[in-house]
Design a protein around this motif. Structure first.
Motif, PDB file in Angstrom:
ATOM      1  N   GLN A   1       0.832  -1.205   0.000  1.00  0.00           N
ATOM      2  CA  GLN A   1       0.000   0.000   0.000  1.00  0.00           C
ATOM      3  C   GLN A   1       0.864   1.251   0.000  1.00  0.00           C
ATOM      4  O   GLN A   1       0.583   2.223  -0.718  1.00  0.00           O
TER       5      GLN A   1
ATOM      6  N   ASP B   1      -6.975  -6.252  -2.648  1.00  0.00           N
ATOM      7  CA  ASP B   1      -7.801  -5.783  -3.768  1.00  0.00           C
ATOM      8  C   ASP B   1      -8.015  -4.274  -3.735  1.00  0.00           C
ATOM      9  O   ASP B   1      -8.611  -3.714  -4.656  1.00  0.00           O
ATOM     10  N   ASP B   2      -7.545  -3.623  -2.688  1.00  0.00           N
ATOM     11  CA  ASP B   2      -7.695  -2.173  -2.583  1.00  0.00           C
ATOM     12  C   ASP B   2      -6.475  -1.490  -3.197  1.00  0.00           C
ATOM     13  O   ASP B   2      -5.672  -0.860  -2.506  1.00  0.00           O
TER      14      ASP B   2
ATOM     15  N   PRO C   1      -4.892   0.760  -6.855  1.00  0.00           N
ATOM     16  CA  PRO C   1      -5.361   1.735  -7.835  1.00  0.00           C
ATOM     17  C   PRO C   1      -5.997   1.127  -9.092  1.00  0.00           C
ATOM     18  O   PRO C   1      -7.066   1.573  -9.532  1.00  0.00           O
TER      19      PRO C   1
ATOM     20  N   ARG D   1      -9.381  -0.536  -8.196  1.00  0.00           N
ATOM     21  CA  ARG D   1     -10.407   0.487  -7.960  1.00  0.00           C
ATOM     22  C   ARG D   1     -10.843   1.126  -9.266  1.00  0.00           C
ATOM     23  O   ARG D   1     -12.039   1.412  -9.462  1.00  0.00           O
ATOM     24  N   ARG D   2      -9.897   1.345 -10.176  1.00  0.00           N
ATOM     25  CA  ARG D   2     -10.224   1.939 -11.475  1.00  0.00           C
ATOM     26  C   ARG D   2     -11.160   1.028 -12.269  1.00  0.00           C
ATOM     27  O   ARG D   2     -12.142   1.484 -12.862  1.00  0.00           O
TER      28      ARG D   2
ATOM     29  N   GLN E   1     -13.166  -1.198 -11.032  1.00  0.00           N
ATOM     30  CA  GLN E   1     -14.460  -1.263 -10.350  1.00  0.00           C
ATOM     31  C   GLN E   1     -15.296  -0.031 -10.659  1.00  0.00           C
ATOM     32  O   GLN E   1     -16.512  -0.131 -10.868  1.00  0.00           O
ATOM     33  N   ARG E   2     -14.650   1.147 -10.702  1.00  0.00           N
ATOM     34  CA  ARG E   2     -15.390   2.367 -11.049  1.00  0.00           C
ATOM     35  C   ARG E   2     -15.950   2.260 -12.460  1.00  0.00           C
ATOM     36  O   ARG E   2     -17.086   2.664 -12.723  1.00  0.00           O
TER      37      ARG E   2
END
Length: 312
Positions: A38, A281-282, A284, A287-288, A290-291
């Motif tokens: 992270q 899974d958190d 960048p 997350r991109r 998923q968005r």
């Protein structure tokens, strides 16, 4: 610890060593690896937000190093990399020296990749962060497809598919997408490599040929240990990777390109004795994706609603 098969009867085949399949980390270790990964991504994101046309690869790499140092990193698995434009696709790369940051300046519409591998208290992360400056439809298309590689790799690792066969299936997916395999340009053609908690005592922060001194000491021990069992700490498509996934942590980096636009992610894959999963899974890129999926779902819902209203 390695184990041996039972002593064969006289006249039978020679005794052969077998590696014990015991996952070497506990929950506390995994937490430390996750925290460091992270931290590495956070530093890369800060540099990505700072990038603008005119910045050189060397300047980006130096900025990444300062961000990591400010976060408490004193050692590294390898030096920090930054690639811009067609260098994200490793075009015309023929020697290891060409991987090092150059004077290439970032331009509007160019892709970029930042790669760093910090070490804290022996725990190691190795990440690849991709982005672009300005609009790039080609980059966006590759990015959407890249999610399939992440899914494919973890599914096949769970099935205990041999490493070299997973590599081949990634190759097949790259071909179906119409892209080029660019991780084959890395030294050893690797798509990944094993990550351990280093215990070497060489000088921290000192590199040779792009790798930290402690990294080289650790890799040397790993090569000797794994060679005994016909394996390697490097994940490629050759004979040394013709075995089921080795329990431990693996930094995995599928790297693809279309013409002069290259894209990759790199993150830690956990392989246990009977399972495999991504450490976190958190991140960048996740997350991109998923968005983007949420946006597509919202659009589909809006269209369905409009159709229903018109049908009344």
């Amino acid at each position: 610890m390695p184990t041996l098969v039972q002593t064969p009867a006289r006249g039978s085949a020679r005794q052969q060593p077998q590696a014990a399949t015991v996952f070497p980390y506990d929950s506390g270790d995994l937490r430390r690896f996750r925290e460091l990964q992270q931290l590495a991504y956070t530093c890369a994101e800060r540099v990505g937000a700072w990038l603008e046309p005119g910045v050189t690869e060397r300047q980006a790499s130096a900025r990444l190093g300062r961000e990591l140092a400010a976060a408490g990193v004193q050692d590294f698995f390898h030096v920090h990399f930054a690639w811009f434009g067609d260098r994200t696709a490793f075009r015309h790369f023929h020697t290891p020296l060409q991987f090092f940051p150059s004077r290439r300046r970032l331009e509007e519409g160019m892709p970029y990749i930042l790669d760093c591998a910090p070490v804290i208290d022996g725990y190691t992360a190795d990440i690849g962060y991709a982005g672009r400056v300005g609009a790039s439809p080609v980059w966006d298309r590759i990015d959407r497809d890249l999610r399939e590689y992440r899914d494919l790799i973890v599914v096949e690792a769970r099935r205990r598919t041999p490493f070299n066969e997973i590599y081949a299936r990634v190759d097949a997916l790259i071909a179906r997408h119409g892209y080029d395999n660019r991780h084959r340009v890395y030294p050893g053609r690797v798509i990944g490599h094993q990550v351990t908690r280093t215990t070497a005592r060489g000088p921290a922060g000192v590199s040779v040929l792009g790798f930290g001194i402690r990294t080289l000491q650790t890799l040397g021990r790993e090569f000797l240990g794994e060679r005994r069992y016909g394996r390697s700490p490097l994940w490629a498509d050759g004979r040394a990777s013709r075995h089921a996934p080795t329990p431990g942590l693996w930094a995995v980096e599928p790297h693809v390109a279309f013409r002069d636009v290259g894209l990759k992610f790199e993150e830690l894959l956990v392989v246990t004795d009977d399972d495999a999963y991504w450490l976190d899974d958190d991140l960048p890129h996740v997350r991109r994706w998923q968005r983007a999926a949420d946006t597509s779902s919202d659009i589909a819902t809006d269209v369905a609603t409009d159709v229903a209203v018109e049908a009344r």
